[in-house]
Design a protein around this motif. Structure first.
Motif, PDB file in Angstrom:
ATOM      1  N   ALA A   1     -22.489  22.016  -2.439  1.00 38.67           N
ATOM      2  CA  ALA A   1     -21.575  21.809  -1.323  1.00 38.67           C
ATOM      3  C   ALA A   1     -21.409  23.145  -0.615  1.00 38.67           C
ATOM      4  O   ALA A   1     -21.210  24.184  -1.249  1.00 38.67           O
ATOM      5  CB  ALA A   1     -20.230  21.292  -1.813  1.00 38.67           C
ATOM      6  N   GLU A   2     -21.510  23.107   0.687  1.00 41.20           N
ATOM      7  CA  GLU A   2     -21.388  24.314   1.503  1.00 41.20           C
ATOM      8  C   GLU A   2     -20.607  23.969   2.762  1.00 41.20           C
ATOM      9  O   GLU A   2     -20.581  22.815   3.196  1.00 41.20           O
ATOM     10  CB  GLU A   2     -22.765  24.843   1.909  1.00 41.20           C
ATOM     11  CG  GLU A   2     -23.688  25.219   0.775  1.00 41.20           C
ATOM     12  CD  GLU A   2     -23.354  26.536   0.115  1.00 41.20           C
ATOM     13  OE1 GLU A   2     -22.550  27.318   0.684  1.00 41.20           O
ATOM     14  OE2 GLU A   2     -23.880  26.790  -0.972  1.00 41.20           O
ATOM     15  N   ASP A   3     -19.992  24.985   3.367  1.00 43.61           N
ATOM     16  CA  ASP A   3     -19.353  24.807   4.663  1.00 43.61           C
ATOM     17  C   ASP A   3     -20.281  25.230   5.795  1.00 43.61           C
ATOM     18  O   ASP A   3     -20.111  24.808   6.929  1.00 43.61           O
ATOM     19  CB  ASP A   3     -18.044  25.609   4.734  1.00 43.61           C
ATOM     20  CG  ASP A   3     -16.981  25.025   3.827  1.00 43.61           C
ATOM     21  OD1 ASP A   3     -16.936  23.778   3.687  1.00 43.61           O
ATOM     22  OD2 ASP A   3     -16.199  25.799   3.249  1.00 43.61           O
ATOM     23  N   LYS A   4     -21.273  26.057   5.451  1.00 50.87           N
ATOM     24  CA  LYS A   4     -22.268  26.503   6.429  1.00 50.87           C
ATOM     25  C   LYS A   4     -23.656  26.155   5.885  1.00 50.87           C
ATOM     26  O   LYS A   4     -23.921  26.286   4.704  1.00 50.87           O
ATOM     27  CB  LYS A   4     -22.160  28.005   6.671  1.00 50.87           C
ATOM     28  CG  LYS A   4     -20.869  28.424   7.361  1.00 50.87           C
ATOM     29  CD  LYS A   4     -20.964  29.862   7.826  1.00 50.87           C
ATOM     30  CE  LYS A   4     -19.691  30.307   8.497  1.00 50.87           C
ATOM     31  NZ  LYS A   4     -19.411  29.631   9.745  1.00 50.87           N
ATOM     32  N   VAL A   5     -24.532  25.756   6.778  1.00 49.48           N
ATOM     33  CA  VAL A   5     -25.903  25.402   6.403  1.00 49.48           C
ATOM     34  C   VAL A   5     -26.662  26.694   6.085  1.00 49.48           C
ATOM     35  O   VAL A   5     -26.773  27.572   6.948  1.00 49.48           O
ATOM     36  CB  VAL A   5     -26.598  24.632   7.552  1.00 49.48           C
ATOM     37  CG1 VAL A   5     -28.032  24.283   7.175  1.00 49.48           C
ATOM     38  CG2 VAL A   5     -25.802  23.380   7.924  1.00 49.48           C
TER      39      VAL A   5
ATOM     40  N   ASP B   1     -22.015  25.955  11.164  1.00 49.18           N
ATOM     41  CA  ASP B   1     -20.793  25.504  10.512  1.00 49.18           C
ATOM     42  C   ASP B   1     -20.847  23.981  10.444  1.00 49.18           C
ATOM     43  O   ASP B   1     -20.625  23.305  11.452  1.00 49.18           O
ATOM     44  CB  ASP B   1     -19.568  25.976  11.299  1.00 49.18           C
ATOM     45  CG  ASP B   1     -18.260  25.644  10.592  1.00 49.18           C
ATOM     46  OD1 ASP B   1     -18.281  25.480   9.357  1.00 49.18           O
ATOM     47  OD2 ASP B   1     -17.236  25.548  11.284  1.00 49.18           O
ATOM     48  N   ASP B   2     -21.206  23.438   9.288  1.00 47.25           N
ATOM     49  CA  ASP B   2     -21.397  21.992   9.125  1.00 47.25           C
ATOM     50  C   ASP B   2     -21.225  21.646   7.649  1.00 47.25           C
ATOM     51  O   ASP B   2     -22.198  21.564   6.907  1.00 47.25           O
ATOM     52  CB  ASP B   2     -22.782  21.592   9.621  1.00 47.25           C
ATOM     53  CG  ASP B   2     -22.926  20.105   9.849  1.00 47.25           C
ATOM     54  OD1 ASP B   2     -21.939  19.353   9.675  1.00 47.25           O
ATOM     55  OD2 ASP B   2     -24.042  19.676  10.215  1.00 47.25           O
ATOM     56  N   PRO B   3     -19.979  21.470   7.195  1.00 54.55           N
ATOM     57  CA  PRO B   3     -19.747  21.189   5.776  1.00 54.55           C
ATOM     58  C   PRO B   3     -20.561  19.982   5.295  1.00 54.55           C
ATOM     59  O   PRO B   3     -20.718  18.999   6.025  1.00 54.55           O
ATOM     60  CB  PRO B   3     -18.250  20.889   5.711  1.00 54.55           C
ATOM     61  CG  PRO B   3     -17.675  21.484   6.939  1.00 54.55           C
ATOM     62  CD  PRO B   3     -18.753  21.425   7.975  1.00 54.55           C
ATOM     63  N   TYR B   4     -21.063  20.084   4.056  1.00 53.00           N
ATOM     64  CA  TYR B   4     -21.832  18.980   3.494  1.00 53.00           C
ATOM     65  C   TYR B   4     -21.728  18.967   1.984  1.00 53.00           C
ATOM     66  O   TYR B   4     -21.440  19.988   1.352  1.00 53.00           O
ATOM     67  CB  TYR B   4     -23.306  19.053   3.918  1.00 53.00           C
ATOM     68  CG  TYR B   4     -24.046  20.239   3.342  1.00 53.00           C
ATOM     69  CD1 TYR B   4     -24.620  20.186   2.071  1.00 53.00           C
ATOM     70  CD2 TYR B   4     -24.187  21.408   4.071  1.00 53.00           C
ATOM     71  CE1 TYR B   4     -25.307  21.275   1.549  1.00 53.00           C
ATOM     72  CE2 TYR B   4     -24.863  22.495   3.557  1.00 53.00           C
ATOM     73  CZ  TYR B   4     -25.424  22.425   2.293  1.00 53.00           C
ATOM     74  OH  TYR B   4     -26.089  23.499   1.768  1.00 53.00           O
TER      75      TYR B   4
ATOM     76  N   PRO C   1     -19.488  14.956   6.654  1.00 54.71           N
ATOM     77  CA  PRO C   1     -18.247  14.426   7.215  1.00 54.71           C
ATOM     78  C   PRO C   1     -17.933  14.887   8.634  1.00 54.71           C
ATOM     79  O   PRO C   1     -17.155  14.218   9.330  1.00 54.71           O
ATOM     80  CB  PRO C   1     -17.182  14.911   6.235  1.00 54.71           C
ATOM     81  CG  PRO C   1     -17.778  16.086   5.555  1.00 54.71           C
ATOM     82  CD  PRO C   1     -19.258  15.834   5.503  1.00 54.71           C
ATOM     83  N   SER C   2     -18.516  15.968   9.097  1.00 49.20           N
ATOM     84  CA  SER C   2     -18.227  16.468  10.449  1.00 49.20           C
ATOM     85  C   SER C   2     -19.148  15.885  11.512  1.00 49.20           C
ATOM     86  O   SER C   2     -18.952  16.117  12.701  1.00 49.20           O
ATOM     87  CB  SER C   2     -18.339  17.996  10.486  1.00 49.20           C
ATOM     88  OG  SER C   2     -17.410  18.571   9.598  1.00 49.20           O
ATOM     89  N   GLN C   3     -20.169  15.156  11.088  1.00 50.38           N
ATOM     90  CA  GLN C   3     -21.150  14.605  12.022  1.00 50.38           C
ATOM     91  C   GLN C   3     -20.741  13.195  12.459  1.00 50.38           C
ATOM     92  O   GLN C   3     -19.971  12.521  11.766  1.00 50.38           O
ATOM     93  CB  GLN C   3     -22.531  14.557  11.367  1.00 50.38           C
ATOM     94  CG  GLN C   3     -23.117  15.918  11.075  1.00 50.38           C
ATOM     95  CD  GLN C   3     -23.408  16.700  12.340  1.00 50.38           C
ATOM     96  OE1 GLN C   3     -23.785  16.152  13.365  1.00 50.38           O
ATOM     97  NE2 GLN C   3     -23.204  18.012  12.275  1.00 50.38           N
ATOM     98  N   PRO C   4     -21.269  12.724  13.599  1.00 44.72           N
ATOM     99  CA  PRO C   4     -21.002  11.341  14.013  1.00 44.72           C
ATOM    100  C   PRO C   4     -21.437  10.366  12.920  1.00 44.72           C
ATOM    101  O   PRO C   4     -22.280  10.698  12.073  1.00 44.72           O
ATOM    102  CB  PRO C   4     -21.860  11.166  15.268  1.00 44.72           C
ATOM    103  CG  PRO C   4     -22.107  12.550  15.765  1.00 44.72           C
ATOM    104  CD  PRO C   4     -22.127  13.433  14.547  1.00 44.72           C
ATOM    105  N   ALA C   5     -20.888   9.157  12.953  1.00 47.97           N
ATOM    106  CA  ALA C   5     -21.223   8.137  11.956  1.00 47.97           C
ATOM    107  C   ALA C   5     -22.731   7.935  11.872  1.00 47.97           C
ATOM    108  O   ALA C   5     -23.446   8.088  12.863  1.00 47.97           O
ATOM    109  CB  ALA C   5     -20.532   6.826  12.300  1.00 47.97           C
TER     110      ALA C   5
END
Length: 180
Positions: free
Chosen positions: A39-43, A49-52, A71-75
């Motif tokens: 799990a990261e907040d940055k790629v 900046d894209d948590p995953y 969770p920050s990306q569109p569905a």
């Protein structure tokens, strides 16, 4: 320059809606083992900046299936121009008995299963995971001679397809189910 000496697929990654639900579904439905999570907040590769959450499942035989929850990306969506039966993940089972047992197990969980479908040298069943990814379980039923013949005609079929965009019939025997 020479092409790289590939050893195997390290992992294949898809997007998921919910990482926890996906891990639990693959463990329960297909017996996969959850092995790793990142799990990261940055790629790491881009710095974006894209948590995953990135989860990895052992599929057996050194094969790994991975998923990203974003969770920050569109569905999640899918390619509207590609039929849903085209993009899928296929796993091999030992034989027809195992294929039918898998079908019963999966249907027992309330999941719709299509098949078995006969493909000449293998049989398959199809169903969808909770993310909408199509899953195929397949068992090989062909003879060594059939696989050798398919390898021999593959370049001929590809060339004809490239010219005509119609199904070549170099392996017509594939289209005649023996029990039909």
């Amino acid at each position: 320059m020479t092409a790289p000496d590939l050893k195997r697929i390290h992992h294949v990654a898809y997007r998921c809606i919910d990482a926890k639900e996906t891990v639990e579904w693959y463990a329960r439905t297909l017996g996969m083992t959850f092995t790793t999570a990142f799990a990261e907040d940055k790629v790491p590769s881009t710095g974006a900046d894209d948590p995953y959450m990135h989860v990895f499942l052992d599929c057996g035989g050194g094969n790994v299936l991975a998923f990203f929850e974003l969770p920050s990306q569109p569905a999640m969506g899918r390619d509207a121009n590609t039929p849903e039966w085209v993009q899928h993940i296929a796993f091999e089972v030992e034989g027809e008995t195992a294929l039918l047992a898998a079908k019963a197990h999966i249907e027992g969980q309330g999941i719709d299963v299509l098949g078995p479908t006969w493909h000449g040298v293998f049989k398959s069943i199809y169903f969808f995971d909770p993310n909408g990814h199509r899953i195929e379980l397949a068992c090989n039923i062909g003879t060594p001679q059939q696989y050798d013949e398919l390898k021999r005609v593959a370049p001929l079929m590809l060339e004809e397809w490239s010219r005509t965009k119609r199904a070549p019939r170099h392996a017509e025997w594939l289209h005649k189910e023996p029990d039909a």
